[in-house]
Design a protein around this motif. Sequence first.
Motif, PDB file in Angstrom:
ATOM      1  N   VAL A   1       0.824  -1.215   0.000  1.00 24.75           N
ATOM      2  CA  VAL A   1       0.000   0.000   0.000  1.00 24.75           C
ATOM      3  C   VAL A   1       0.855   1.260   0.000  1.00 24.75           C
ATOM      4  CG1 VAL A   1      -2.005  -1.086   1.080  1.00 24.75           C
ATOM      5  CG2 VAL A   1      -0.251  -0.059   2.518  1.00 24.75           C
ATOM      6  N   VAL A   2       2.115   1.165   0.439  1.00 22.77           N
ATOM      7  CA  VAL A   2       3.006   2.333   0.413  1.00 22.77           C
ATOM      8  C   VAL A   2       3.909   2.342  -0.812  1.00 22.77           C
ATOM      9  CG1 VAL A   2       2.954   2.710   2.911  1.00 22.77           C
ATOM     10  CG2 VAL A   2       4.716   1.233   1.915  1.00 22.77           C
ATOM     11  N   GLY A   3       3.733   1.344  -1.709  1.00 23.76           N
ATOM     12  CA  GLY A   3       4.458   1.343  -2.974  1.00 23.76           C
ATOM     13  C   GLY A   3       5.684   0.455  -3.060  1.00 23.76           C
ATOM     14  N   ALA A   4       6.001  -0.285  -1.997  1.00 27.70           N
ATOM     15  CA  ALA A   4       7.148  -1.195  -2.046  1.00 27.70           C
ATOM     16  C   ALA A   4       6.867  -2.273  -3.087  1.00 27.70           C
ATOM     17  CB  ALA A   4       7.394  -1.817  -0.683  1.00 27.70           C
ATOM     18  N   ARG A   5       7.944  -2.751  -3.747  1.00 28.63           N
ATOM     19  CA  ARG A   5       7.763  -3.609  -4.912  1.00 28.63           C
ATOM     20  C   ARG A   5       8.548  -4.911  -4.859  1.00 28.63           C
ATOM     21  NH1 ARG A   5       8.006   0.878  -9.778  1.00 28.63           N
ATOM     22  NH2 ARG A   5       6.267   2.093  -8.991  1.00 28.63           N
ATOM     23  N   GLY A   6       7.932  -5.927  -5.454  1.00 30.47           N
ATOM     24  CA  GLY A   6       8.623  -7.178  -5.722  1.00 30.47           C
ATOM     25  C   GLY A   6       8.785  -8.097  -4.533  1.00 30.47           C
TER      26      GLY A   6
ATOM     27  N   VAL B   1      10.977  -3.687  -2.050  1.00 32.58           N
ATOM     28  CA  VAL B   1      11.916  -2.569  -2.063  1.00 32.58           C
ATOM     29  C   VAL B   1      11.160  -1.299  -2.446  1.00 32.58           C
ATOM     30  CG1 VAL B   1      14.011  -1.647  -3.135  1.00 32.58           C
ATOM     31  CG2 VAL B   1      13.818  -4.110  -2.667  1.00 32.58           C
ATOM     32  N   MET B   2      11.381  -0.256  -1.673  1.00 30.54           N
ATOM     33  CA  MET B   2      10.723   1.020  -1.943  1.00 30.54           C
ATOM     34  C   MET B   2      11.337   1.678  -3.185  1.00 30.54           C
ATOM     35  SD  MET B   2       8.253   1.576   0.146  1.00 30.54           S
ATOM     36  CE  MET B   2       7.987   3.340   0.052  1.00 30.54           C
ATOM     37  N   PRO B   3      10.510   2.273  -4.048  1.00 31.67           N
ATOM     38  CA  PRO B   3      11.009   2.888  -5.281  1.00 31.67           C
ATOM     39  C   PRO B   3      12.060   3.978  -5.077  1.00 31.67           C
ATOM     40  CG  PRO B   3       8.637   2.637  -5.389  1.00 31.67           C
ATOM     41  CD  PRO B   3       9.047   2.284  -3.986  1.00 31.67           C
ATOM     42  N   PHE B   4      12.047   4.663  -3.948  1.00 30.10           N
ATOM     43  CA  PHE B   4      13.038   5.730  -3.753  1.00 30.10           C
ATOM     44  C   PHE B   4      14.464   5.184  -3.802  1.00 30.10           C
ATOM     45  CE2 PHE B   4      12.719   4.483   0.744  1.00 30.10           C
ATOM     46  CZ  PHE B   4      14.045   4.546   1.153  1.00 30.10           C
ATOM     47  N   TRP B   5      14.648   3.890  -3.478  1.00 32.84           N
ATOM     48  CA  TRP B   5      15.991   3.319  -3.536  1.00 32.84           C
ATOM     49  C   TRP B   5      16.548   3.337  -4.953  1.00 32.84           C
ATOM     50  CZ3 TRP B   5      18.980   3.090   0.419  1.00 32.84           C
ATOM     51  CH2 TRP B   5      18.466   2.862   1.696  1.00 32.84           C
ATOM     52  N   SER B   6      15.688   3.204  -5.942  1.00 31.00           N
ATOM     53  CA  SER B   6      16.188   3.220  -7.323  1.00 31.00           C
ATOM     54  C   SER B   6      16.732   4.607  -7.686  1.00 31.00           C
ATOM     55  CB  SER B   6      15.104   2.778  -8.308  1.00 31.00           C
ATOM     56  OG  SER B   6      14.032   3.681  -8.314  1.00 31.00           O
ATOM     57  N   ARG B   7      16.226   5.632  -7.056  1.00 32.12           N
ATOM     58  CA  ARG B   7      16.753   6.986  -7.287  1.00 32.12           C
ATOM     59  C   ARG B   7      18.000   7.244  -6.441  1.00 32.12           C
ATOM     60  NH1 ARG B   7      11.379   7.633  -6.600  1.00 32.12           N
ATOM     61  NH2 ARG B   7      11.588   8.601  -4.552  1.00 32.12           N
ATOM     62  N   VAL B   8      18.013   6.727  -5.222  1.00 33.97           N
ATOM     63  CA  VAL B   8      19.114   6.992  -4.293  1.00 33.97           C
ATOM     64  C   VAL B   8      20.379   6.231  -4.674  1.00 33.97           C
ATOM     65  CG1 VAL B   8      19.872   6.731  -1.886  1.00 33.97           C
ATOM     66  CG2 VAL B   8      17.572   7.552  -2.383  1.00 33.97           C
ATOM     67  N   ILE B   9      20.240   4.960  -5.037  1.00 32.17           N
ATOM     68  CA  ILE B   9      21.434   4.146  -5.311  1.00 32.17           C
ATOM     69  C   ILE B   9      21.454   3.519  -6.702  1.00 32.17           C
ATOM     70  CG2 ILE B   9      21.853   3.639  -2.883  1.00 32.17           C
ATOM     71  CD1 ILE B   9      20.591   0.865  -3.335  1.00 32.17           C
TER      72      ILE B   9
ATOM     73  N   ASP C   1      19.638   3.599 -10.984  1.00 35.72           N
ATOM     74  CA  ASP C   1      19.550   4.450 -12.182  1.00 35.72           C
ATOM     75  C   ASP C   1      18.231   5.210 -12.256  1.00 35.72           C
ATOM     76  OD1 ASP C   1      17.695   2.511 -12.833  1.00 35.72           O
ATOM     77  OD2 ASP C   1      18.811   1.722 -14.550  1.00 35.72           O
ATOM     78  N   GLY C   2      17.415   5.109 -11.229  1.00 38.54           N
ATOM     79  CA  GLY C   2      16.153   5.842 -11.186  1.00 38.54           C
ATOM     80  C   GLY C   2      14.970   5.116 -11.785  1.00 38.54           C
ATOM     81  N   ASP C   3      15.190   3.936 -12.363  1.00 36.61           N
ATOM     82  CA  ASP C   3      14.112   3.190 -13.011  1.00 36.61           C
ATOM     83  C   ASP C   3      13.476   2.216 -12.018  1.00 36.61           C
ATOM     84  OD1 ASP C   3      12.371   1.846 -14.633  1.00 36.61           O
ATOM     85  OD2 ASP C   3      13.894   1.147 -16.066  1.00 36.61           O
ATOM     86  N   ALA C   4      12.429   2.660 -11.346  1.00 35.32           N
ATOM     87  CA  ALA C   4      11.776   1.857 -10.316  1.00 35.32           C
ATOM     88  C   ALA C   4      11.081   0.626 -10.891  1.00 35.32           C
ATOM     89  CB  ALA C   4      10.774   2.709  -9.549  1.00 35.32           C
ATOM     90  N   LYS C   5      10.804   0.613 -12.198  1.00 38.02           N
ATOM     91  CA  LYS C   5      10.173  -0.578 -12.807  1.00 38.02           C
ATOM     92  C   LYS C   5      11.085  -1.805 -12.689  1.00 38.02           C
ATOM     93  CE  LYS C   5       9.470   1.295 -16.788  1.00 38.02           C
ATOM     94  NZ  LYS C   5       9.665   2.677 -17.066  1.00 38.02           N
TER      95      LYS C   5
ATOM     96  N   LEU D   1      16.535  -5.040  15.267  1.00 41.74           N
ATOM     97  CA  LEU D   1      16.508  -3.618  14.909  1.00 41.74           C
ATOM     98  C   LEU D   1      16.677  -3.420  13.403  1.00 41.74           C
ATOM     99  CD1 LEU D   1      18.579  -2.062  17.840  1.00 41.74           C
ATOM    100  CD2 LEU D   1      16.084  -2.075  17.533  1.00 41.74           C
ATOM    101  N   ALA D   2      17.552  -4.225  12.781  1.00 38.80           N
ATOM    102  CA  ALA D   2      17.780  -4.109  11.339  1.00 38.80           C
ATOM    103  C   ALA D   2      16.508  -4.429  10.557  1.00 38.80           C
ATOM    104  CB  ALA D   2      18.915  -5.036  10.907  1.00 38.80           C
ATOM    105  N   LEU D   3      15.800  -5.456  10.972  1.00 37.86           N
ATOM    106  CA  LEU D   3      14.547  -5.812  10.288  1.00 37.86           C
ATOM    107  C   LEU D   3      13.501  -4.719  10.474  1.00 37.86           C
ATOM    108  CD1 LEU D   3      14.436  -9.616  11.106  1.00 37.86           C
ATOM    109  CD2 LEU D   3      14.682  -8.595   8.826  1.00 37.86           C
ATOM    110  N   GLY D   4      13.463  -4.120  11.633  1.00 36.39           N
ATOM    111  CA  GLY D   4      12.553  -2.994  11.867  1.00 36.39           C
ATOM    112  C   GLY D   4      12.862  -1.831  10.933  1.00 36.39           C
ATOM    113  N   ARG D   5      14.143  -1.565  10.732  1.00 36.36           N
ATOM    114  CA  ARG D   5      14.539  -0.504   9.786  1.00 36.36           C
ATOM    115  C   ARG D   5      14.131  -0.879   8.369  1.00 36.36           C
ATOM    116  NH1 ARG D   5      18.087   3.673  10.963  1.00 36.36           N
ATOM    117  NH2 ARG D   5      19.163   3.502  12.948  1.00 36.36           N
ATOM    118  N   TYR D   6      14.376  -2.135   8.006  1.00 39.67           N
ATOM    119  CA  TYR D   6      14.076  -2.584   6.651  1.00 39.67           C
ATOM    120  C   TYR D   6      12.601  -2.350   6.325  1.00 39.67           C
ATOM    121  CZ  TYR D   6      14.018  -5.424   2.431  1.00 39.67           C
ATOM    122  OH  TYR D   6      13.882  -5.844   1.129  1.00 39.67           O
ATOM    123  N   ASN D   7      11.752  -2.666   7.273  1.00 30.47           N
ATOM    124  CA  ASN D   7      10.311  -2.583   7.073  1.00 30.47           C
ATOM    125  C   ASN D   7       9.729  -1.220   7.431  1.00 30.47           C
ATOM    126  OD1 ASN D   7       7.508  -3.176   8.765  1.00 30.47           O
ATOM    127  ND2 ASN D   7       7.588  -4.177   6.768  1.00 30.47           N
ATOM    128  N   GLY D   8      10.513  -0.387   8.060  1.00 31.56           N
ATOM    129  CA  GLY D   8       9.987   0.913   8.495  1.00 31.56           C
ATOM    130  C   GLY D   8       9.134   0.796   9.737  1.00 31.56           C
TER     131      GLY D   8
END
Length: 174
Positions: free
Chosen positions: A91-96, A100-108, A110-114, A143-150
């Motif tokens: 529901v928040v847009g994480a994929r696959g 993985v949240m789409p913002f990661w494709s921009r941060v690390i 090539d920006g292509d969240a598809k 704690l790491a899993l909590g970060r992963y999932n938000g």
Amino acid sequence: MADSVRLALSKAISDPRPPKPSFNNIDERIRYLHWLGEMSVRLKRRIPDYQSRIELLETIWYESKRAGLDPALVMGLMQVESAFRKYATSVVGARGYMQVMPFWSRVIGDGDAKKLFQMQTNLRYGCSILRMYIDMEKGDLYLALGRYNGSRGKPEYPNAVLANWKNWEYVPPR
């Protein structure tokens, strides 16, 4: 995020090597083949197509080992996050598979969240990000899993992943 962390993650996800395992000796290869066979049987109900299942398992093995993670942990996370569905979207847009949240494709990336719906890309991002969080939390998986999932500080998600991790552990035959 610190530039050094962004650079390290970007380098980790840009490695073009295909997910083909290599082994130092025949015993390691035999253990891997036993693992592959056992996990294929366990995953058959969720992914009936043999070729798709084997490709996923090979990629899980490769990407988890590459990131220094236990394949069973990655499979436990995938079971909780997507129930092993390639095109799962939260529901928040994480994929696959690894959500993985789409913002990661921009941060690390090539920006292509598809691309987050591509098996190897999704697992490479997910394993690299999880490894980063484990390192940030000095090995504390909870704690790491909590970060992963938000959901840091809330027990439901880490407890679910840790419980499912046990379902995917492999004990080699004697």
